[in-house]
Design an enzyme around this catalytic site. Structure first.
Site, mmCIF file in Angstrom:
data_model
loop_
_atom_site.group_PDB
_atom_site.id
_atom_site.type_symbol
_atom_site.label_atom_id
_atom_site.label_comp_id
_atom_site.label_asym_id
_atom_site.label_seq_id
_atom_site.Cartn_x
_atom_site.Cartn_y
_atom_site.Cartn_z
ATOM 1 N N LYS A 23 -2.298 -7.620 21.673
ATOM 2 C CA LYS A 23 -1.752 -6.471 20.942
ATOM 3 C C LYS A 23 -1.567 -5.271 21.863
ATOM 4 C CE LYS A 23 -4.580 -3.720 18.427
ATOM 5 N NZ LYS A 23 -4.434 -2.269 18.668
ATOM 6 N N ASN A 24 -2.599 -4.961 22.650
ATOM 7 C CA ASN A 24 -2.548 -3.732 23.438
ATOM 8 C C ASN A 24 -1.636 -3.818 24.661
ATOM 9 O OD1 ASN A 24 -4.193 -2.544 21.602
ATOM 10 N ND2 ASN A 24 -6.028 -2.502 22.902
ATOM 11 N N ARG A 94 -1.546 5.132 16.018
ATOM 12 C CA ARG A 94 -1.519 6.137 17.090
ATOM 13 C C ARG A 94 -0.677 5.700 18.278
ATOM 14 N NH1 ARG A 94 -4.972 9.918 18.101
ATOM 15 N NH2 ARG A 94 -4.846 9.298 20.267
ATOM 16 N N CYS A 118 -9.021 10.001 14.293
ATOM 17 C CA CYS A 118 -9.188 8.723 13.624
ATOM 18 C C CYS A 118 -10.666 8.438 13.530
ATOM 19 C CB CYS A 118 -8.444 7.609 14.347
ATOM 20 S SG CYS A 118 -9.221 7.156 15.869
ATOM 21 N N ARG A 123 -9.754 11.699 19.791
ATOM 22 C CA ARG A 123 -8.706 11.035 20.562
ATOM 23 C C ARG A 123 -7.501 11.923 20.877
ATOM 24 N NH1 ARG A 123 -8.256 4.848 18.552
ATOM 25 N NH2 ARG A 123 -7.409 4.552 20.617
ATOM 26 N N PRO A 124 -7.664 12.876 21.772
ATOM 27 C CA PRO A 124 -6.560 13.771 22.127
ATOM 28 C C PRO A 124 -5.474 13.059 22.940
ATOM 29 C CG PRO A 124 -8.461 14.155 23.540
ATOM 30 C CD PRO A 124 -8.886 13.136 22.536
ATOM 31 N N VAL A 125 -4.309 13.714 23.059
ATOM 32 C CA VAL A 125 -3.227 13.170 23.900
ATOM 33 C C VAL A 125 -2.834 14.188 24.974
ATOM 34 C CG1 VAL A 125 -2.285 11.508 22.251
ATOM 35 C CG2 VAL A 125 -1.490 13.864 22.178
ATOM 36 N N ASP A 126 -3.765 15.105 25.278
ATOM 37 C CA ASP A 126 -3.462 16.164 26.248
ATOM 38 C C ASP A 126 -3.033 15.616 27.611
ATOM 39 O OD1 ASP A 126 -6.221 15.299 26.160
ATOM 40 O OD2 ASP A 126 -6.649 16.783 27.712
ATOM 41 N N LEU A 127 -3.614 14.488 28.027
ATOM 42 C CA LEU A 127 -3.276 13.970 29.359
ATOM 43 C C LEU A 127 -1.891 13.314 29.387
ATOM 44 C CD1 LEU A 127 -6.797 12.592 30.298
ATOM 45 C CD2 LEU A 127 -5.718 14.703 31.078
ATOM 46 N N ASP A 308 -13.770 -1.979 23.375
ATOM 47 C CA ASP A 308 -13.270 -2.776 22.253
ATOM 48 C C ASP A 308 -14.108 -4.026 21.976
ATOM 49 O OD1 ASP A 308 -11.287 -0.963 21.760
ATOM 50 O OD2 ASP A 308 -9.660 -2.144 22.629
ATOM 51 N N ARG A 400 -4.704 -5.359 11.504
ATOM 52 C CA ARG A 400 -3.992 -4.622 12.545
ATOM 53 C C ARG A 400 -4.171 -5.295 13.896
ATOM 54 N NH1 ARG A 400 -6.297 0.729 13.295
ATOM 55 N NH2 ARG A 400 -5.056 0.377 15.152
HETATM 56 C C1 UD1 Z 1 -6.485 2.066 24.355
HETATM 57 C C2 UD1 Z 1 -6.558 0.876 23.452
HETATM 58 C C3 UD1 Z 1 -7.871 0.870 22.675
HETATM 59 C C4 UD1 Z 1 -9.049 0.956 23.630
HETATM 60 C C5 UD1 Z 1 -8.882 2.125 24.588
HETATM 61 C C6 UD1 Z 1 -9.940 2.192 25.670
HETATM 62 C C7 UD1 Z 1 -4.214 0.508 22.944
HETATM 63 C C8 UD1 Z 1 -3.125 0.543 21.935
HETATM 64 N N1 UD1 Z 1 -5.430 0.892 22.543
HETATM 65 O O1 UD1 Z 1 -6.511 3.222 23.522
HETATM 66 O O2 UD1 Z 1 -7.939 -0.342 21.923
HETATM 67 O O3 UD1 Z 1 -10.246 1.143 22.910
HETATM 68 O O4 UD1 Z 1 -7.599 2.054 25.242
HETATM 69 O O5 UD1 Z 1 -9.960 1.000 26.396
HETATM 70 O O6 UD1 Z 1 -4.022 0.092 24.064
HETATM 71 N N2 UD1 Z 1 -8.398 10.854 26.297
HETATM 72 C C9 UD1 Z 1 -8.263 12.210 26.543
HETATM 73 N N3 UD1 Z 1 -6.991 12.723 26.636
HETATM 74 C C10 UD1 Z 1 -5.865 11.962 26.528
HETATM 75 C C11 UD1 Z 1 -6.023 10.571 26.290
HETATM 76 C C12 UD1 Z 1 -7.302 10.051 26.174
HETATM 77 O O7 UD1 Z 1 -9.238 12.934 26.657
HETATM 78 O O8 UD1 Z 1 -4.758 12.503 26.634
HETATM 79 C C13 UD1 Z 1 -9.771 10.261 26.166
HETATM 80 C C14 UD1 Z 1 -10.029 9.629 24.810
HETATM 81 O O9 UD1 Z 1 -10.453 10.575 23.870
HETATM 82 C C15 UD1 Z 1 -11.105 8.608 25.137
HETATM 83 C C16 UD1 Z 1 -10.743 8.176 26.560
HETATM 84 O O10 UD1 Z 1 -9.862 9.168 27.063
HETATM 85 O O11 UD1 Z 1 -12.363 9.219 25.146
HETATM 86 C C17 UD1 Z 1 -10.062 6.820 26.660
HETATM 87 O O12 UD1 Z 1 -8.966 6.776 25.761
HETATM 88 P P1 UD1 Z 1 -7.632 5.957 26.099
HETATM 89 O O13 UD1 Z 1 -7.898 5.053 27.253
HETATM 90 O O14 UD1 Z 1 -6.499 6.902 26.206
HETATM 91 O O15 UD1 Z 1 -7.460 5.093 24.787
HETATM 92 P P2 UD1 Z 1 -6.097 4.644 24.095
HETATM 93 O O16 UD1 Z 1 -5.030 4.480 25.114
HETATM 94 O O17 UD1 Z 1 -5.845 5.516 22.926
#
Ligand code: UD1
Length: 421
Positions: A23-24, A94, A118, A123-127, A308, A400
């Site tokens: 899936k991922n 997401r 969630c 789970r921010p997307v700032d990066l 996971d 899912r």
């Molecule tokens: C992906 C996986 C999810 C898995 C996770 C970690 C998919 C669709 N999902 O989620 O199943 O649990 O990787 O292996 O592939 N963070 C920030 N800023 C950002 C982005 C992330 O601070 O802009 C933080 C998150 O809050 C978290 C950490 O980085 O603490 C890791 O998150 P991330 O690797 O981005 O997870 P996803 O890509 O959402």
């Protein structure tokens, strides 16, 4: 939608099943089809809700999709008419945010609804946003939408990721492949799904080096062409069935999988007493009828132990011999399923980001509620080992991420069935 699973615990899992596509990996790769100016064929897609949502998202942008009955899809992004990922779809998944980078890079514009929090944390997307800005895009957040624009091609840049982020790395990587000049992504996620995406981009004509390392070097190209790509096997689905077999003292063989990306998980299963044999595309686990031993777990980015798989190992530890700690370092709030497990007789206490699990001889079946995808899988595992009947509610979370979970478990001898709403 609100189906339940009824499990009568106590059966050892025994037999063979086939593992589905990841899936991922499928989610970012479907988003990456937006980058090509020729049709792209993707194979081995898992049949899952999240995949349907991503296909629906591409469809609502006006993209031409041909789906065959054998888990393949042909995507022609040239028919695109809209550059918006609407709230209705993003709120259910997401990972919709993954269309942001490709839309910007190829079409110079994107509007993506801001993904909310969630169950497993904010789970921010700032990066994602910071990385795309570094490539020269303009992004602002207005009325709950990320509005992104680029004047002409994006420009290559040197980007350091503050935190290892899978989705952030994928978004920036997909944007950089069509940028002008060279991009370097440092502290990039090394997850096998990021590697699968990078390999697919290379098959489309992208120039990427350092694939599989924490430094990706991308030389932007003017266009990407079509390709025919097969998604990697799902390592989390693989791990989940292995843990379910270990917890029930069973013996299973999983086919169409890849042991090479499972090192941390296989090592912990061996430590728990499992006898593990692997081939190129299969894994066999045999507990020889013995109870698993408790194992300490600490989650971290790949190649360390995956977050996971944390909930599933917590379930196994709940019935294992001895006491173990489970430490979650990737997400906040990802130990909530332990409360539901305690209702089944588990003895788990939480201290900050650590669960202390005292293995019990038995769990008792109970009605429980799924809160997120992997937490649901752990409740199913607990139900498989518990005495009596367990009713898992809200299993749309499971659908899912797990293809035909009750069929696959039935094939392994479990007593499980779905109760429609
Ligand atoms: C992906 C996986 C999810 C898995 C996770 C970690 C998919 C669709 N999902 O989620 O199943 O649990 O990787 O292996 O592939 N963070 C920030 N800023 C950002 C982005 C992330 O601070 O802009 C933080 C998150 O809050 C978290 C950490 O980085 O603490 C890791 O998150 P991330 O690797 O981005 O997870 P996803 O890509 O959402």
């Amino acid at each position: 939608m609100l189906d339940k699973l009824v499990i009568l615990g106590g059966e050892r899992l025994e037999g063979e099943i086939r593992i589905s596509g990841a899936k991922n990996a499928a989610l970012p790769i479907l988003a990456a089809t937006l980058l090509a100016d020729e049709p792209v064929i993707i194979r081995n897609l898992p049949h899952l809700h999240d995949i349907t949502t991503m296909i629906e998202l591409l469809g609502c942008m006006g993209i031409d999709l041909t789906i065959d009955e054998r888990l393949g899809i042909e995507v022609n992004a040239n028919t695109i008419q809209s550059f918006t990922a609407p709230y209705e779809l993003v709120k259910t998944m997401r990972a919709s945010i993954l269309v942001l980078g490709p839309l910007l890079a190829r079409f110079g514009q994107a509007q993506v609804s801001f993904p909310g929090g969630c169950a497993i944390g904010s789970r921010p997307v700032d990066l994602h946003i910071k990385g795309l800005k570094a490539l020269g895009a303009e992004l602002d957040v207005q009325d709950g939408y990320i509005n992104a624009r680029s004047n002409g091609r994006l420009k290559g840049a040197h980007i350091f990721m503050d935190t290892v982020t899978v989705g952030g790395t994928e978004n920036v990587l997909m944007a950089a492949v069509l940028a002008e000049g060279q991009t370097v992504i440092e502290n990039a996620a090394r997850e096998p799904e990021v590697v699968d995406l990078a390999n697919c981009l290379v098959a489309m004509g992208a120039q990427i080096s350092g694939i599989g390392s924490d430094t990706l070097v991308i030389d932007g190209v003017e266009r990407l062409h079509g390709c025919d790509y097969t998604i990697m096997p799902d390592r989390i689905e693989t791990g989940t069935y292995l843990v379910a077999a270990a917890a029930t003292r069973g013996h299973v063989k999983l086919k169409d999988t890849d042991p090479e990306v499972m090192e941390a998980v296989l090592m912990k299963l061996k430590e728990a007493g499992a006898d593990i044999t692997t081939g190129k595309d299969w894994i066999e686990l045999d507990m020889h009828g013995c109870r698993p031993k408790a194992v300490n777990i600490r989650t971290a980015p790949y190649p360390a132990f995956p977050t996971d798989m944390q909930a599933q190992f917590t379930a196994m530890n709940a019935v294992a011999e001895g006491t173990a700690t489970v430490t979650e370092t990737v997400f906040e709030n990802r130990l909530i399923q332990t409360h539901e497990m305690n209702r089944m007789g588990a003895k788990i206490s939480i201290e900050g980001n650590m669960a202390i699990v005292e293995g019990q001889e038995h769990l008792k079946g109970a009605p429980v509620m799924a809160t997120d995808l992997r937490a649901s899988a752990s409740l199913v595992i607990a139900g498989l080992v518990a005495h009596g009947q367990t009713l898992v509610d809200r299993i749309y979370h499971i659908d899912r991420g797990y293809e035909c979970i009750e069929e696959k478990l039935q094939q392994l001898g479990a007593n499980i069935r779905r109760l429609p709403e």
